[in-house]
Motif scaffolding. Sequence first.
Motif, PDB file in Angstrom:
ATOM      1  N   CYS A 134       7.165 -45.317  63.263  1.00 34.80           N
ATOM      2  CA  CYS A 134       8.335 -44.651  62.662  1.00 34.80           C
ATOM      3  C   CYS A 134       7.965 -43.306  62.050  1.00 34.80           C
ATOM      4  CB  CYS A 134       8.963 -45.558  61.606  1.00 34.80           C
ATOM      5  SG  CYS A 134       9.759 -47.034  62.280  1.00 34.80           S
ATOM      6  N   LEU A 162      12.435 -51.094  65.373  1.00 33.82           N
ATOM      7  CA  LEU A 162      13.277 -51.463  64.238  1.00 33.82           C
ATOM      8  C   LEU A 162      13.677 -52.924  64.219  1.00 33.82           C
ATOM      9  CD1 LEU A 162      15.799 -48.588  63.510  1.00 33.82           C
ATOM     10  CD2 LEU A 162      13.728 -49.248  62.288  1.00 33.82           C
ATOM     11  N   LEU A 209      16.225 -44.250  58.410  1.00 32.61           N
ATOM     12  CA  LEU A 209      16.811 -44.360  59.751  1.00 32.61           C
ATOM     13  C   LEU A 209      17.812 -43.257  60.066  1.00 32.61           C
ATOM     14  CD1 LEU A 209      17.400 -48.217  59.935  1.00 32.61           C
ATOM     15  CD2 LEU A 209      15.376 -46.897  60.517  1.00 32.61           C
ATOM     16  N   THR A 228      15.546 -47.698  53.470  1.00 34.22           N
ATOM     17  CA  THR A 228      15.776 -47.949  54.896  1.00 34.22           C
ATOM     18  C   THR A 228      16.925 -47.097  55.420  1.00 34.22           C
ATOM     19  OG1 THR A 228      17.093 -49.909  54.302  1.00 34.22           O
ATOM     20  CG2 THR A 228      14.814 -50.283  54.919  1.00 34.22           C
ATOM     21  N   TYR A 270      10.849 -54.379  62.494  1.00 32.38           N
ATOM     22  CA  TYR A 270      10.538 -53.816  61.181  1.00 32.38           C
ATOM     23  C   TYR A 270      11.546 -54.205  60.103  1.00 32.38           C
ATOM     24  CZ  TYR A 270       8.575 -50.252  58.014  1.00 32.38           C
ATOM     25  OH  TYR A 270       7.965 -49.593  56.962  1.00 32.38           O
ATOM     26  N   SER A 274      13.894 -38.541  56.203  1.00 28.93           N
ATOM     27  CA  SER A 274      13.467 -39.793  56.821  1.00 28.93           C
ATOM     28  C   SER A 274      11.951 -39.975  56.728  1.00 28.93           C
ATOM     29  CB  SER A 274      13.902 -39.821  58.293  1.00 28.93           C
ATOM     30  OG  SER A 274      15.305 -39.906  58.395  1.00 28.93           O
ATOM     31  N   PHE A 284      10.132 -43.202  55.055  1.00 29.23           N
ATOM     32  CA  PHE A 284       9.175 -44.049  55.773  1.00 29.23           C
ATOM     33  C   PHE A 284       7.830 -44.092  55.036  1.00 29.23           C
ATOM     34  CE2 PHE A 284      11.714 -43.511  59.835  1.00 29.23           C
ATOM     35  CZ  PHE A 284      11.998 -44.862  59.966  1.00 29.23           C
ATOM     36  N   ILE A 287      11.012 -44.219  66.748  1.00 30.84           N
ATOM     37  CA  ILE A 287      11.465 -44.894  65.536  1.00 30.84           C
ATOM     38  C   ILE A 287      12.211 -46.186  65.868  1.00 30.84           C
ATOM     39  CG2 ILE A 287      12.956 -44.706  63.501  1.00 30.84           C
ATOM     40  CD1 ILE A 287      12.535 -41.639  63.664  1.00 30.84           C
ATOM     41  N   ARG A 307       4.515 -51.039  62.669  1.00 30.20           N
ATOM     42  CA  ARG A 307       5.890 -50.520  62.780  1.00 30.20           C
ATOM     43  C   ARG A 307       6.033 -49.191  62.031  1.00 30.20           C
ATOM     44  NH1 ARG A 307       5.079 -55.215  65.126  1.00 30.20           N
ATOM     45  NH2 ARG A 307       5.957 -57.107  64.211  1.00 30.20           N
ATOM     46  N   ARG A 308       5.519 -49.163  60.798  1.00 29.80           N
ATOM     47  CA  ARG A 308       5.664 -47.961  59.975  1.00 29.80           C
ATOM     48  C   ARG A 308       4.950 -46.777  60.611  1.00 29.80           C
ATOM     49  NH1 ARG A 308       2.179 -46.193  55.886  1.00 29.80           N
ATOM     50  NH2 ARG A 308       3.098 -44.874  54.250  1.00 29.80           N
ATOM     51  N   SER A 320       9.534 -39.644  63.173  1.00 35.76           N
ATOM     52  CA  SER A 320      10.238 -38.758  62.237  1.00 35.76           C
ATOM     53  C   SER A 320       9.525 -37.416  62.107  1.00 35.76           C
ATOM     54  CB  SER A 320      10.380 -39.432  60.865  1.00 35.76           C
ATOM     55  OG  SER A 320       9.113 -39.678  60.288  1.00 35.76           O
TER      56      SER A 320
END
Length: 433
Positions: free
Chosen positions: A298, A342, A238, A234, A345, A402, A406, A338, A294-295, A302
């Motif tokens: 993200c 969060l 991030l 994580t 997530y 990142s 992820f 992203i 969520r993923r 990224s």
Amino acid sequence: MLRLATASLVGTAIEFYDFFVYGTAAALVLGPLFFPSFSPLAGTLAAFGTFAAGFIARPVGSIVFGHIGDRYGRRPVLIGSLLTTGLATVAVGCVPSYASIGIAAPVLLLTLRFIQGLGLGGEWGGAVLLTAEHAPPARRALWGCFPQMGPPLGFLLANGLMLALTAALSRAQFLDWGWRVPFWAAGVLAAGGLMLRSSLAESPQFLELAKTGRRAAAPVAEVFRNHWRLLLLTAGALSTGYAIFYSVSTWALAYGTERLGVSPTLMLALVMAAVVVQGLLTPVVALLGDRFGRRSMCLAGSMLAVVWMFPFIALLCTGEPMLMFLGFVMALIAFVTIFAVLAAYLPELYEPRVRCTGAAVGYNLAGLLGGALTPVVATALSDGEATPWGVAVWLTGIAVLSTACFAALPETRPRPHPAGAQPAHPGEESVSA
């Protein structure tokens, strides 16, 4: 939910106002006031060094306040973190310059910045958990985006006040006392935030843990022992969000004014306009996070960062306002893709008994690589370069890191349970890593 989410939004806006106003001051005035014997470049680097101290303190604050949140409740974290950050910010506005008290001035500045970071290290975890743990699972990202809209609001408030002061005052007046006004205003904002937060209800998931006696005795030890891989993933995941935001809001501000000769007023206005776009897109991306995961969001953010950092630097170096604005906006779109999800997530990745500690420590460790180092590294890499491609390489490298992190994390978007099935943790309807 609306009342709770609004209180979280206001609180995070106030806390991040405190944090951001220091970053803007570091880019504009702290170098000549507190490091006058340094060259302009060295003074800016030194000012950004004190700026980085806040990020170093944030993981420490997340450990301290995370322990409180996992042992005694999310609500006390919101009160304690707001008081800590607010008082330190007001005190920064009272520190005499180097010309008045010598070396004690930068030492005091560094100390107060560290205390400011301690408070902010606890703020994010408490605010997002209280909101996310009250929210219905199918709309957790949407409700969780309320505290995520606090940082852009805090940034706009901090920079709007700085913009008004730089426009209304002469350079001498601004250096003398004008830059202190936004720090003093933090006291009024903190008092209002405390009044709003004093009546919030405790998280139902924490109450369930307390009732069943399943609270972690030593949350920090449990996180590092049982969730160390998740913590590292994580933090790495991030880091690009921090790098993007602070390259736009802090390093580019200093680079544009000092190297490109753009007026501070124009640079602040361009960055603020880009942050407005970011804030408006936050609930849109959160809705997509509830719909597609969520993923997934993200990873999209990224990967956009990977391909945009070189164009971002090229557009910045033109010195043309509209081209710089385009560079800022696209970079912040990658950021918000992203960070908008969060608040849903990270809490879903950690089990409830150590969630306040795990989510907050992972979030703030990312700030060390992405937020603390980026303004310092970027300033050093851009010294003497007509076009600082080294900064683009740095930002792209963090974005690649990142993306890989992820890719290694699981998706956590809640799925309906079969009839009669129970979630893995009481009160928890989502996947827990």
